[in-house]
Motif scaffolding. Structure first.
Motif, PDB file in Angstrom:
ATOM      1  N   ARG A 101       0.831  -1.212   0.000  1.00  0.00           N
ATOM      2  CA  ARG A 101       0.000   0.000   0.000  1.00  0.00           C
ATOM      3  C   ARG A 101       0.865   1.262   0.000  1.00  0.00           C
ATOM      4  N   PHE A 102       2.012   1.182   0.655  1.00  0.00           N
ATOM      5  CA  PHE A 102       2.898   2.351   0.751  1.00  0.00           C
ATOM      6  C   PHE A 102       3.429   2.773  -0.627  1.00  0.00           C
ATOM      7  N   VAL A 103       3.470   1.838  -1.563  1.00  0.00           N
ATOM      8  CA  VAL A 103       3.906   2.163  -2.932  1.00  0.00           C
ATOM      9  C   VAL A 103       3.017   3.263  -3.517  1.00  0.00           C
ATOM     10  N   ASN A 104       1.706   3.183  -3.242  1.00  0.00           N
ATOM     11  CA  ASN A 104       0.797   4.209  -3.747  1.00  0.00           C
ATOM     12  C   ASN A 104       1.025   5.559  -3.078  1.00  0.00           C
ATOM     13  N   LEU A 105       1.454   5.538  -1.832  1.00  0.00           N
ATOM     14  CA  LEU A 105       1.771   6.797  -1.147  1.00  0.00           C
ATOM     15  C   LEU A 105       2.990   7.453  -1.804  1.00  0.00           C
ATOM     16  N   LEU A 106       3.945   6.638  -2.231  1.00  0.00           N
ATOM     17  CA  LEU A 106       5.110   7.164  -2.969  1.00  0.00           C
ATOM     18  C   LEU A 106       4.671   7.742  -4.317  1.00  0.00           C
ATOM     19  N   PHE A 107       3.734   7.057  -4.978  1.00  0.00           N
ATOM     20  CA  PHE A 107       3.193   7.588  -6.233  1.00  0.00           C
ATOM     21  C   PHE A 107       2.524   8.939  -6.010  1.00  0.00           C
ATOM     22  N   TYR A 155      -4.870   0.188  -4.968  1.00  0.00           N
ATOM     23  CA  TYR A 155      -5.608   0.301  -6.214  1.00  0.00           C
ATOM     24  C   TYR A 155      -4.662   0.861  -7.292  1.00  0.00           C
ATOM     25  N   THR A 156      -5.136   0.857  -8.533  1.00  0.00           N
ATOM     26  CA  THR A 156      -4.286   1.320  -9.652  1.00  0.00           C
ATOM     27  C   THR A 156      -4.319   2.830  -9.858  1.00  0.00           C
ATOM     28  N   GLU A 157      -5.168   3.553  -9.135  1.00  0.00           N
ATOM     29  CA  GLU A 157      -5.392   4.990  -9.417  1.00  0.00           C
ATOM     30  C   GLU A 157      -4.118   5.833  -9.337  1.00  0.00           C
ATOM     31  N   ALA A 158      -3.358   5.724  -8.248  1.00  0.00           N
ATOM     32  CA  ALA A 158      -2.188   6.587  -8.038  1.00  0.00           C
ATOM     33  C   ALA A 158      -1.123   6.350  -9.108  1.00  0.00           C
ATOM     34  N   GLY A 159      -0.809   5.089  -9.390  1.00  0.00           N
ATOM     35  CA  GLY A 159       0.195   4.760 -10.407  1.00  0.00           C
ATOM     36  C   GLY A 159      -0.262   5.122 -11.803  1.00  0.00           C
TER      37      GLY A 159
END
Length: 478
Positions: A101-107, A155-159
């Motif tokens: 989940r943290f990957v999306n926070l980086l995005f 989810y795919t939204e941020a990336g």
């Protein structure tokens, strides 16, 4: 003086980004404590990412319920795996729900920076006040409620947003090969992002058409040719110009040389569709394309709601009503056509009525489903919203507007399911391209976004419920 202003703007930007990231980290912590297990679509995404994280990339390991390509999982593995090598963390830690989940926070941090760079590129820098307006606009879009909420779930939204914005930025800087490559990355997150790669190509074409159109107008002015008169004279002139322009091999070859990376990408997409037998992979039964024309009206309403400080005012309403009276026959025809589209092309997806965890369920149930006539009564509001959006884009050329609305149509109308997430990308592209609003309106917009975010996070984290046939905790979300 200029260097001092630029340095001050840099401080403002750093402060805004740091504060946003700090608040996001606190919210992420709250999400992680409340959501120990995958929620909603995460039940498909997280196990698949964990299989990739463990090195299981074979097709036999693919979840057939997933309908998007594996871009999110591949990038996630590329981010979290080095952490195990550098810090010596176990596979259990780096492939955990929290880390993924943290990957999306980086995005989301990347999206903040890209939004700022795009505002600097798209908006003219001719006033000292514009630096504050750019920072506020960036901050406002970064916390845009529908997008911001999904920064905390897998989810795919941020990336998807990151690679699409990056592709658009590279396009604006004229680096079209890189833009097309980033467009491919966006496509790997969500197949419909190919539309926004086409939009980048459309932006290039619109630029060249605008230049040629200005030259044509100047030539006619110098030759003092009699202007074409009639109710649709401007439309006829543009259509005539486009026909003449497209008949020139020189013009077409120039456009091809400029846009060939995007053409190659679209060709690759077409090959994918043919080989795959459609755009959707996995479970296609719930993602069938159709001509859902009211989706365009829902997008107009969505945009009017979230951009009301810029689109809604007594002066705008008065101007619209005066225009309706002046061109009443045209507006009557538009209204009748819209009513027909609502009557014949309104679709209700089974997920919309079956899942009471989404806000769209309550919008549909309490507005559209309660009174059958309501969907027709809202048509004048749709027309006002569409007109207001078109008016706010008057600073862009007619060809840019044409490209944008074609891509907007392509990204919304084929979707059978009413889902606010599908409106995020076109909304952000729209919001980037309207003139920088006054600071007071931006503060109002930001304040409203903060309130909406507070309410949605509070409801999601605190107002839980259970279904009669399940012990699982359910939550309300976008």
């Amino acid at each position: 003086m200029g260097a001092g202003m630029a340095q001050l703007e840099g401080y403002y930007f750093s402060a805004a980004l740091s504060c946003t990231f700090l608040v996001s980290c606190l919210l992420f912590s709250a999400f992680s404590r409340a959501l120990r297990e995958p929620y909603m679509d995460e039940i498909f995404h997280l196990p698949q990412a964990q299989r990739y994280c463990e090195g299981h990339f074979s097709l036999s390991q693919w979840d057939p319920m997933i309908t998007t390509l594996p871009g999110l999982y591949l990038v996630s593995v590329g981010v979290v795996k080095p952490a195990s090598w550098i810090f010596g963390w176990s596979e259990h830690v780096v492939c955990s729900i929290g880390m993924l989940r943290f990957v999306n926070l980086l995005f989301s941090v990347g999206n903040f920076y890209l939004l700022y760079l795009l505002f600097r590129k798209v908006q003219p820098r001719n006033k000292a006040a514009s630096s504050i307006q750019r920072i506020l606009s960036t901050l406002t879009l970064a916390v845009f409620p529908t997008l911001y909420f999904f920064n905390f779930l897998y989810y795919t939204e941020a990336g998807s947003m990151f690679f699409t914005l990056f592709a658009y930025l590279m396009c604006l800087y004229g680096n079209h090969k890189t833009s097309a490559l980033l467009g491919f990355c966006g496509f790997m997150f969500r197949q419909t992002n190919i539309i926004w790669a086409v939009f980048c190509a459309g932006h290039v074409i619109a630029q060249k058409l605008t230049e040629a159109w200005k030259t044509e107008l100047q030539k006619k002015k110098e030759e003092r040719l009699p202007p074409i008169k009639g109710p649709y004279s401007e439309f006829r002139k543009i259509l005539q110009f486009l026909l003449v322009y497209s008949m020139s091999f020189k013009n077409l070859s120039m456009l091809f040389l400029l846009t060939w990376p995007y053409i190659l990408l679209v060709f690759a997409f077409c090959v994918f569709v043919v080989v795959n037998g459609g755009i959707v992979i996995g479970d296609r039964s719930s993602h069938e394309a159709c001509f859902h024309f009211p989706q365009l009206f829902y997008f107009f309403s969505f945009t009017l709601f979230f951009s009301f400080p810029h689109l809604l005012s007594p002066t705008k309403i008065k101007t619209f009503l005066c225009l309706v009276w002046k061109r009443r026959i045209q507006f009557c025809m538009i209204t009748l056509a819209s009513i027909f589209l609502v009557w014949k092309f309104t679709y209700v997806h089974k997920y919309l009525l079956a899942d009471n965890r989404h806000y769209t369920f309550y919008v549909w149930k309490r507005v559209f489903q309660r009174y059958e006539i309501m969907k027709y009564l809202l048509v004048p509001a749709y027309i006002f919203a569409g007109w207001s959006i078109a008016e706010s884009l008057k600073s862009k050329s007619v060809f840019w507007n044409l490209m944008f609305f074609i891509c907007l149509f392509a990204s919304t109308v084929p979707q059978k399911l009413l889902e606010f997430r599908y409106f995020i990308l076109p909304y952000v592209i729209y919001r980037l391209n309207i003139p920088l609003p006054p600071t007071s309106r931006l503060v109002c917009e930001l304040g409203c976004y903060v309130i909406v975010n507070f309410l949605t996070f509070y409801i999601f984290l605190s107002k839980t419920f259970q279904w009669p046939d399940s012990q699982d905790t359910q939550r309300f979300m976008w």
